[in-house]
Design a protein around this motif. Structure first.
Motif, mmCIF file in Angstrom:
data_model
loop_
_atom_site.group_PDB
_atom_site.id
_atom_site.type_symbol
_atom_site.label_atom_id
_atom_site.label_comp_id
_atom_site.label_asym_id
_atom_site.label_seq_id
_atom_site.Cartn_x
_atom_site.Cartn_y
_atom_site.Cartn_z
ATOM 1 N N LEU B 171 0.837 -1.283 -0.221
ATOM 2 C CA LEU B 171 0.441 0.065 0.031
ATOM 3 C C LEU B 171 0.924 1.083 -0.031
ATOM 4 N N GLY B 292 1.116 -7.111 2.405
ATOM 5 C CA GLY B 292 2.177 -8.274 2.337
ATOM 6 C C GLY B 292 3.389 -6.868 1.448
ATOM 7 N N PRO B 293 4.633 -7.678 1.240
ATOM 8 C CA PRO B 293 5.686 -6.929 1.224
ATOM 9 C C PRO B 293 5.480 -5.763 -0.414
ATOM 10 N N ASP B 295 6.349 -4.818 -3.701
ATOM 11 C CA ASP B 295 6.266 -5.132 -5.508
ATOM 12 C C ASP B 295 5.731 -4.572 -5.858
ATOM 13 N N SER B 297 4.408 -4.728 -9.031
ATOM 14 C CA SER B 297 3.569 -4.727 -9.971
ATOM 15 C C SER B 297 2.119 -4.821 -9.137
ATOM 16 N N PRO B 298 2.048 -5.534 -8.346
ATOM 17 C CA PRO B 298 0.388 -5.638 -7.727
ATOM 18 C C PRO B 298 -0.403 -4.311 -6.909
ATOM 19 N N VAL B 299 -1.823 -3.783 -7.262
ATOM 20 C CA VAL B 299 -1.855 -3.217 -6.351
ATOM 21 C C VAL B 299 -3.268 -3.305 -6.068
#
Lengths: 261, 583
Positions: B171, B292-293, B295, B297-299
């Motif tokens: 986030l 989560g840690p 990265d 790529s994800p949102v």
């Protein structure tokens, strides 16, 4: 006789009787109620298909057509498989109550036997994904850490980081996943209901699907830090900071300011 | 007090210590000066203290957190009690945040206290600023302190932003990604700035240690220094007070710092700390293990910043994406108006208006006097309406930042909500301005009505002639003072463009502009009741007997007045007796 009568009037007698009655009711219910959750999906019988067809003609054919091939804006059910029926009817999404951006989940209209019959009928129309076995969806057999990593890259952009749900375009939404049964989660991934994409075996293997189920199984049971505030992120935290925090602090300020003057 | 009783052992020791210190530092004079300093009493004067005390809470809990947090982007594999993170690759910053939360005793409580205190800190600053704005406490001699307070708010945003990004979760990483995008949207310099900030391509390995230094050293250091300046100004200027009988521009009516405010303010610290600790103990905040840690790529859905940055998120969400242009051919450079306008120009305008408003108002008013009495917001309709419309603009942006949650919780279409907010962003502030100004003017007319005719009593009297009147009870001196004490500010008048011999006057254009601004501020107004008007209403209830030249002095010095009804005096009362007020 008199002694027996006196003993019968013990003050605790009603409580004991009530407890016994409750226990008896519970035991009877446990014995008599249908236990199908742990039963592996049995092969469909011709009898089931026949019952299913009757149910289909009475409840589904209005929209999906008498031969289940659909029409404008109504999907054909040939080849969607038993998994799709079990998900759509089992979560109450079908039959639809009214037209809208998306069919909402609601209490299921049919019992498990009827759903199984409907599924058998639709599965007989053409080959499609079957209802998963109990082992395929057992959260205890999955790896939640891998499940979370997969969830983050495949699911979180619509369903929120831990599956609290989120908004899609034009009034559609990705629902909260905390109360969804593992079987329905698996079926949704396999069949891609409504706006959801299909996650076939090349995208997520059955083991990976089970990992995701294991991750979801750990969510929605409260947060380590106290009330989870809906697990919606900083907006709900900000709202609570203003309502509870500033509310209490300004209340205290008014109280202090009111003293002595 | 204790001077008449024999001092106890403890008292003697305290006196000896105080004397020892006084002989060596001369601190007695300062203590005497401070202890006798008078402060006025009102709950809204405690709003700034919430900010101060939540900052103290931030310092205390923050020191605890630095003992365990590792500001490093080195990669590690987590092994610990949190099942969904076991064996996952992450940065040391994220791993140490998890360790701090789940393995350090009291760590999660301290983290949550720190984060809730940050939200409360910003909320208190904004609330305090609203109080200062709407009561006109920023007027001379306090304009500079308004600017100091404004800079403190910006520093608060900076502290929040740098701290929010430290745990290196998905986030906060999304937030940094937006920052990177905004920086890159700066024309010409963008990509250079981005490489400078992140030490290379985003996200790089430098940004967490850099943010850490800013968050625990630079920003809090600046905040501390400016808080000292802010409070020094309060002591220097003396505290403002609300208008009321006996309170003038030249006095401060209230209680001495010692013992009243030492007890009140000291006690309030524990109230603030206690409420924040209670929130930290019972309400989960920023559960980074859910995200989560980091990265790139994800949102995840529902990715938003903390509330004080939400207006920026909303501004970006509202902006149509088509406004991106490539200038000077296909290999030219990109002008991202879709980012530049919502992330820099819109907040720039809103914040500049806020920072510069005291100077704007002073220019329009032409007022060089000192003001220590606060305004009632209704008596300055333009200022109140202006403040409300800026707040409405911010609020619409905040709601737009939460548009997805509004969509899911109220079952509405995300696209429709976005369009409604796009229109509301332009229409809402304007409508809020008009409505607020009309409400202010209406309240002022109500005040005039009350002063001239008194309270309605509901008693109907019939005279022998058959005439009915309702008895009105006149306001007592305290009530009347509150409603007539303020100055009527009129648009400024300027000398003509040419003098009597037809020579153009220098500086006329500036004066003309100033007059126009002044007209915008003060053309619509309701003036306070003058003594002549009051006397006229009391003598016969007819106002048209007044001369055409209105008296400028307000009616505050006029202490006469008796119950009236239809112009007749009906009964008298001792209007200075508080017990008979509002009876």
């Amino acid at each position: 006789m008199k002694a027996l009568a006196a003993r019968r009037h013990d003050r605790r007698a009603p409580v004991v009787l009530l407890l016994l009655a409750l226990l008896l009711t519970g035991a009877l219910y446990a014995v008599l109620s249908p236990t199908s959750a742990d039963a592996a999906p049995a092969a469909a019988t011709a009898d089931q298909v026949e019952t299913g067809e009757k149910l289909f003609q009475a409840n589904c054919a209005t929209c999906h057509g008498p031969d289940a091939t659909g029409r404008d804006d109504v999907p054909s059910l040939v080849g969607v498989g038993a998994a799709s029926v079990d998900f759509q009817v089992g979560t109450g999404r079908m039959p639809m109550q009214m037209n809208g951006p998306q069919a909402p989940a609601k209490p299921a209209q049919f019992d498990e036997e009827q759903i199984a019959a409907l599924a058998a009928f639709v599965a007989a129309l053409g080959p499609g994904p079957a209802v998963p076995t109990a082992e395929q969806v057992d959260p205890a057999l999955g790896d939640p850490a891998n499940g979370m990593a997969l969830f983050r890259t495949n699911c979180a952009m619509c369903h929120n980081a831990i599956g609290a749900g989120g908004a899609l375009s034009q009034g559609k939404w990705a629902p909260n996943l905390w109360e969804v049964t593992p079987t329905h989660v698996y079926e949704a991934m396999v069949t891609g209901p409504q706006s959801m994409p299909v996650f076939n075996e090349a995208t997520l293997t059955p083991d990976e699907k089970r990992d995701i189920i294991a991750f979801l199984d750990l969510q929605g049971e409260g947060a380590p830090g106290g009330l989870d505030l809906g697990s919606l992120g900083p907006v709900s935290e900000g709202l609570w900071a203003w309502v509870v925090g500033m509310g209490l602090l300004i209340g205290a300020a008014v109280w202090i300011g009111a003293r002595s003057s | 007090m204790t001077t008449t009783t024999a001092p106890t052992g403890g008292g003697k020791a305290a006196a000896a210590t105080a004397d020892y210190l006084d002989q060596r530092t001369g601190i007695g004079t300062a203590v005497k000066e401070f202890a006798r300093k008078i402060f006025p009493d009102h709950w809204s004067f405690l709003l700034g203290e919430i900010a101060l005390y939540s900052f103290v809470t931030l310092l205390i809990s923050g020191v605890f957190l630095t003992m365990f947090f590792v500001p490093s982007m080195a990669e590690v594999h987590y092994e610990g009690p949190w099942a969904t993170m076991n064996g996952v690759e992450m940065s040391e910053a994220y791993a140490s945040t998890l360790r701090l939360s789940f393995e350090v005793t009291g760590g999660l409580l301290m983290r949550q206290i720190h984060h809730w205190a940050a939200l409360i800190f910003m909320a208190a600053i904004v609330t305090h600023m609203m109080r200062v704005f709407f009561t006109g406490a920023f007027r001379k001699p306090r304009e500079l302190n308004w600017v100091v307070g404004f800079v403190l708010m910006i520093l608060g945003l900076a502290a929040g932003f740098t701290g929010y990004s430290l745990p290196d979760d998905v986030l906060s990483g999304n937030g940094l990604r937006i920052t990177d995008g905004v920086v890159r949207a700066v024309p010409i310099l963008g990509s250079y700035l981005s490489y400078f900030i992140f030490g290379g391509e985003f996200p790089g390995h430098d940004v967490i240690p850099r943010l850490f230094t800013l968050h625990i050293l630079v920003v809090p250091g600046l905040i501390l220094a400016l808080i000292a300046l802010h409070l020094f100004f309060v002591v220097l200027h003396k505290h403002t007070q609300y208008p009321g009988s006996g309170r003038t521009n030249a006095n401060v009516v209230g209680y001495p710092l010692f013992p009243i405010y030492v007890a009140k303010a000291g006690g309030y610290f524990f109230v603030v700390f206690g409420i924040i600790a209670l929130m930290g103990a019972t309400m989960s905040i920023n559960p980074v293990w859910n995200y989560g840690p980091y990265d790139p790529s994800p949102v995840s859905a529902g990715a938003q910043p903390d509330w004080y940055m939400l207006f920026l998120e909303g501004s970006l969400r509202l902006m149509p994406g088509q406004t991106e242009y490539v200038l000077f051919g296909p290999d030219g450079w990109t002008l991202s108006l879709n980012v530049l306008i919502p992330a820099m120009i819109v907040p720039g305008i809103l914040f500049s208006l806020l920072a510069l408003y005291p100077f704007l108002e002073a220019f329009a008013t032409g007022d060089k006097r000192e003001h220590h009495l606060l305004d009632r917001p209704r008596n300055r309709p333009f200022r109140t309406a202006f403040g409300v419309s800026v707040l409405v603009a911010f609020f619409i942006l905040v709601l737009a930042g939460a548009n997805d949650l509004i969509a899911t919780h109220f079952q509405m279409s995300l696209n429709d909500i976005t369009w409604v907010f796009r229109i509301l962003f332009f229409v809402g502030p304007w409508a809020a301005f008009v409505v607020t100004k009309r409400i202010c003017l209406g309240l002022q007319r109500k005040d005039r009505e009350l002063v001239l005719h008194g309270h309605e009593t509901g008693q109907i009297v019939r005279f022998a002639s058959g005439e009915y009147i309702e008895v009105h009870k006149p306001l007592d001196a305290h009530e009347r003072w509150l409603r007539v004490q303020h100055d009527a500010i009129r648009p400024i008048e300027i000398a003509p463009a040419e003098d009597s011999r037809g020579v153009r006057r220098q500086g006329y254009r500036l004066d003309r502009m100033r007059q126009r601004i002044s007209q915008v501020f003060y053309e619509d107004r309701v003036e306070p009741v003058t003594p002549t008007e009051l006397a006229a209403s009391h003598s016969h209830g007819e106002h048209d007997a007044l001369g055409s030249d209105q008296e400028k002095a307000p009616a505050q010095l006029l202490a006469e007045g008796a119950p009236t009804g239809g112009g007749r005096r009906l009964r008298s009362q001792d209007e200075t007796d508080p017990d008979t007020r509002n009876t």
